[in-house]
Design a protein around this motif. Structure first.
Motif, PDB file in Angstrom:
ATOM      1  N   MET A 252       7.331  -3.172 -25.032  1.00  0.00           N
ATOM      2  CA  MET A 252       6.254  -2.276 -25.477  1.00  0.00           C
ATOM      3  C   MET A 252       5.676  -1.483 -24.292  1.00  0.00           C
ATOM      4  SD  MET A 252       4.424  -4.755 -28.332  1.00  0.00           S
ATOM      5  CE  MET A 252       3.114  -3.615 -28.808  1.00  0.00           C
ATOM      6  N   VAL A 253       5.498  -2.160 -23.148  1.00  0.00           N
ATOM      7  CA  VAL A 253       4.992  -1.460 -21.948  1.00  0.00           C
ATOM      8  C   VAL A 253       5.928  -0.302 -21.594  1.00  0.00           C
ATOM      9  CG1 VAL A 253       4.652  -1.657 -19.446  1.00  0.00           C
ATOM     10  CG2 VAL A 253       3.729  -3.418 -20.966  1.00  0.00           C
ATOM     11  N   CYS A 254       7.233  -0.579 -21.596  1.00  0.00           N
ATOM     12  CA  CYS A 254       8.203   0.452 -21.185  1.00  0.00           C
ATOM     13  C   CYS A 254       8.256   1.600 -22.200  1.00  0.00           C
ATOM     14  CB  CYS A 254       9.581  -0.163 -20.974  1.00  0.00           C
ATOM     15  SG  CYS A 254       9.615  -1.318 -19.584  1.00  0.00           S
ATOM     16  N   LEU A 255       8.141   1.267 -23.485  1.00  0.00           N
ATOM     17  CA  LEU A 255       8.147   2.319 -24.513  1.00  0.00           C
ATOM     18  C   LEU A 255       6.923   3.229 -24.353  1.00  0.00           C
ATOM     19  CD1 LEU A 255       9.313   0.242 -27.612  1.00  0.00           C
ATOM     20  CD2 LEU A 255      10.534   2.198 -26.602  1.00  0.00           C
ATOM     21  N   ILE A 256       5.770   2.624 -24.092  1.00  0.00           N
ATOM     22  CA  ILE A 256       4.554   3.436 -23.943  1.00  0.00           C
ATOM     23  C   ILE A 256       4.622   4.241 -22.642  1.00  0.00           C
ATOM     24  CG2 ILE A 256       2.029   3.363 -23.711  1.00  0.00           C
ATOM     25  CD1 ILE A 256       2.097   0.854 -25.543  1.00  0.00           C
ATOM     26  N   ALA A 257       5.201   3.634 -21.596  1.00  0.00           N
ATOM     27  CA  ALA A 257       5.345   4.368 -20.317  1.00  0.00           C
ATOM     28  C   ALA A 257       6.142   5.654 -20.529  1.00  0.00           C
ATOM     29  CB  ALA A 257       6.022   3.486 -19.272  1.00  0.00           C
ATOM     30  N   ASN A 258       7.149   5.585 -21.409  1.00  0.00           N
ATOM     31  CA  ASN A 258       7.946   6.791 -21.677  1.00  0.00           C
ATOM     32  C   ASN A 258       7.124   7.908 -22.307  1.00  0.00           C
ATOM     33  OD1 ASN A 258      10.238   5.565 -20.702  1.00  0.00           O
ATOM     34  ND2 ASN A 258      10.929   4.871 -22.716  1.00  0.00           N
ATOM     35  N   GLU A 259       6.005   7.534 -22.950  1.00  0.00           N
ATOM     36  CA  GLU A 259       5.143   8.540 -23.588  1.00  0.00           C
ATOM     37  C   GLU A 259       4.193   9.203 -22.581  1.00  0.00           C
ATOM     38  OE1 GLU A 259       5.567   9.489 -26.630  1.00  0.00           O
ATOM     39  OE2 GLU A 259       7.076   7.941 -27.067  1.00  0.00           O
ATOM     40  N   VAL A 260       4.135   8.663 -21.372  1.00  0.00           N
ATOM     41  CA  VAL A 260       3.253   9.243 -20.351  1.00  0.00           C
ATOM     42  C   VAL A 260       4.023  10.345 -19.645  1.00  0.00           C
ATOM     43  CG1 VAL A 260       1.888   8.786 -18.280  1.00  0.00           C
ATOM     44  CG2 VAL A 260       2.093   7.024 -20.055  1.00  0.00           C
ATOM     45  N   HIS A 261       3.562  11.559 -19.794  1.00  0.00           N
ATOM     46  CA  HIS A 261       4.258  12.682 -19.189  1.00  0.00           C
ATOM     47  C   HIS A 261       3.622  13.072 -17.870  1.00  0.00           C
ATOM     48  CE1 HIS A 261       6.702  14.069 -22.916  1.00  0.00           C
ATOM     49  NE2 HIS A 261       6.754  12.778 -22.728  1.00  0.00           N
ATOM     50  N   ASN A 262       4.257  14.006 -17.195  1.00  0.00           N
ATOM     51  CA  ASN A 262       3.902  14.270 -15.796  1.00  0.00           C
ATOM     52  C   ASN A 262       2.857  15.380 -15.651  1.00  0.00           C
ATOM     53  OD1 ASN A 262       4.072  13.826 -13.070  1.00  0.00           O
ATOM     54  ND2 ASN A 262       5.744  15.288 -12.774  1.00  0.00           N
ATOM     55  N   HIS A 263       1.765  15.277 -16.411  1.00  0.00           N
ATOM     56  CA  HIS A 263       0.692  16.271 -16.297  1.00  0.00           C
ATOM     57  C   HIS A 263      -0.567  15.713 -16.931  1.00  0.00           C
ATOM     58  CE1 HIS A 263       2.498  17.059 -20.308  1.00  0.00           C
ATOM     59  NE2 HIS A 263       1.225  17.133 -20.649  1.00  0.00           N
ATOM     60  N   GLY A 264      -1.671  16.362 -16.747  1.00  0.00           N
ATOM     61  CA  GLY A 264      -2.902  15.997 -17.453  1.00  0.00           C
ATOM     62  C   GLY A 264      -3.545  14.718 -16.946  1.00  0.00           C
ATOM     63  N   GLY A 265      -4.529  14.254 -17.702  1.00  0.00           N
ATOM     64  CA  GLY A 265      -5.283  13.074 -17.307  1.00  0.00           C
ATOM     65  C   GLY A 265      -5.118  11.944 -18.301  1.00  0.00           C
TER      66      GLY A 265
END
Lengths: 290, 298
Positions: A9-22
């Motif tokens: 679950m941690v890795c799946l959610i990490a994939n949703e974090v993109h490289n911009h914003g806050g």
């Protein structure tokens, strides 16, 4: 080595974090924190992490006692809650928000407020903490649920703490809102709601879980036409998570409930307390005077 | 003007039935010494305002000081529910007023700006809106966009704990601030408790860290470990074992009356001597020092 559910679950959610914003760290949600740290160390080095009042922090080692202090030691700015509200939460600078509701239904409504009749609730839950607000404005909204069942994924929530006002890309664009997914990551599967009218799509089921099982454990309609098996996490992600970000396994607190969670928490705090004692003994530090 | 008073001055500064905004968030930096003093004073019927509350709210409810709680969230997080609050809400003994988290901050901000209300891009889909007389669906007069207007929230008192402060009330938070500043600007009376009272000169030298100027502040109280058992970074981490013991005393527990009586019967100095001995003080400080970035670990 077997991938544990909370790690997946941690890795799946990490994939949703993109490289911009806050990304603003919410209330104590170590599973989501680990995902943010993992993304920050790998594919999202430019995301701005905000923990407590520490802005632009580096990835910190997860610990029950030390994470708050660590955030202040490696950040470049401070803001109070209201400034954060105005600039991050409400001006569409928020990139991903993760919450773990008690109930979620097929309309996308989530409940963190109460169980039973709203006029005479049987149970009061902790409250939405602001998730009802940021569900509107954030680009990406991720729900994580450690016990996928018809008790959590219900036909209709008892109370709508919040819902994403506009979901489809067209509607969000029309209202000047950042476009991004509305997803659910559970211990069994990944679901996504792509517009207001259509049901949640069953994106993937985790290895060893069948589509039928997930459908049976979900209290609302799912579109299963294109369901695949959840891919294994990147071995580099897993290694970073286990060795650098979360050696104590605090993320597991995010999927445990009740007494099991208390027992696990007890182990973590006892370990860290002993570690501090050891450190004092070895460094022969003088007593803090007040 | 010298605003320094003893902790017992809270007995006169906070009245039964007052609305009381509690600073801090999560398990960080709640004004716990001030809350304990409200218990000693036997305050009744308080209407608490808490953005992200935990043991601060729950303890005041357990000690029967509270009539109503406005909150965005109150939770003992990994320890479980805030059970005293939860049972009191379920039984109707305490009135529940859950607000969207940002609405509460914006309502407080309205007061700080002298406005009767302020609009924002609120949680349009939420059931919280239509159940709350303090929230109203409105249209932007310029663009016709949907907005939620929040009625101004004016607490009678704000209780805020800071790292250091001078006698005039110039207050500096070195760690977690949470909603404290907006509460401080909204409340009729602001009571600052601080880890340490310092000279004006020290504040002048570090003026960039002053988050609330003294002109908002009515009283300044020095209370070391004033947030205990919550954290006050950079001085101490949360005292998880203390919170653990507290979380085991559930509503109806026969130990509860004695627990409350003990808090009520001792001074803050006696509390500190009982609960934070020098070894524990050192461990709590070391736990702060051991918090580190991943780069430091490598």
């Amino acid at each position: 080595m077997k991938v544990e559910t909370h790690e997946l679950m941690v890795c799946l959610i990490a994939n949703e974090v993109h490289n911009h914003g806050g990304v603003v760290f919410g209330s104590f949600t170590p599973l989501a924190y680990c995902s943010y740290m993992l993304a920050k160390l790998t594919h999202a080095k430019d995301v701005t992490l905000i923990g407590y009042n520490a802005i632009d922090m580096s990835a910190v080692e997860m610990s029950y006692f030390g994470a708050e202090a660590a955030a202040y030691k490696c950040s470049t700015a401070r803001m109070d809650a209201l400034n954060e509200v105005n600039s991050i939460h409400l001006d569409c600078r928020g990139m991903v928000e993760c919450i773990s509701p008690a109930q979620l239904d097929g309309t996308g409504a989530f409940n963190t407020s109460l169980i039973g009749d709203p006029d005479h609730p049987k149970i009061y839950l902790p409250g939405q903490a602001g998730a009802s607000d940021v569900a509107q404005t954030y680009e990406r909204m991720i729900f994580y649920i450690g016990n996928h069942s018809t008790r959590t994924l219900v036909p209709k929530v008892d109370f709508v703490s919040g819902n994403r006002w506009k979901i489809s890309p067209e509607e969000r664009r029309k209202h000047g809102l950042a476009v991004g997914p509305y997803k659910v990551v559970t211990n069994l599967a990944v679901l996504e709601k792509e517009d207001e009218k259509r049901p949640f799509r069953l994106v993937s089921v985790h290895p060893g879980v069948t589509v039928d099982e997930v459908v049976a454990q979900t209290g609302f309609e799912l579109d299963t036409a294109e369901t695949v098996v959840t891919p294994d996490p990147d071995p580099i992600h897993l290694d970073l998570l286990r060795t650098r970000i979360d050696p104590r396994g605090t993320a597991k607190l995010g999927i445990l409930g009740g007494e099991e969670r208390r027992d696990y928490l007890r182990q973590i705090i006892e370990f860290e307390w002993e570690q501090a004692r050891d450190y004092i003994r070895k460094s022969k530090r003088t007593l803090v005077s007040y | 003007m010298n605003k320094i008073v003893p902790l017992s001055a809270i007995d006169d500064l906070v009245n039964d039935g007052d609305s009381v905004a509690l600073g801090g968030g999560w398990f960080a930096n709640h004004p716990m010494a001030a809350a304990r003093q409200l218990i000693r004073a036997g305050r009744k019927g308080l209407r608490l305002i808490s953005n992200i509350g935990s043991i601060d709210v729950d303890l005041l409810v357990a000690a029967d000081c509270v009539a109503e709680v406005s909150y965005a969230m109150v939770s003992l997080e990994a320890f479980g529910f805030a059970n005293h609050l939860r049972r009191a809400l379920e039984s109707g003994r305490v009135k529940a007023h859950e607000m969207p988290g940002l609405a509460m901050l914006i309502g407080l901000d309205a007061t700080g700006r002298g406005m009767p209300s302020l609009p924002y891009l609120g949680p349009f889909g939420s059931d919280l809106i239509d159940r709350d007389p303090g929230l109203m669906r409105v249209k932007c007069p310029f663009t016709d966009k949907d907005m939620i207007s929040v009625r101004a929230i004016e607490p009678d008192v704000a209780l805020l704990h800071v790292t250091r402060c001078d006698e005039e009330g110039n207050a500096q938070w070195l760690g977690t601030i949470a909603p404290d500043i907006v509460m401080g600007k909204a409340a009729k009376r602001v009571i600052i408790t601080c880890e340490k009272i310092v000279d004006r000169e020290e504040i002048v030298q570090t003026a960039a860290a002053t988050n609330l100027p003294g002109y908002y502040v009515e009283a300044v109280i020095e209370v070391p470990f004033g947030a205990h058992p919550c954290s006050h970074v950079p001085h101490y981490a949360m005292d998880a074992f203390n919170i653990w013991d507290y979380s085991e005393i559930i509503p109806g527990d026969p130990r509860l009356p004695a627990f409350v009586a003990q808090l009520r019967g001792e001074t803050e100095e006696e509390y500190r001597a009982r609960v934070v001995n020098s070894e524990k003080a050192q461990i709590l400080r070391t736990l702060v020092d051991l918090g580190r970035s991943v780069t430091e670990v490598a």
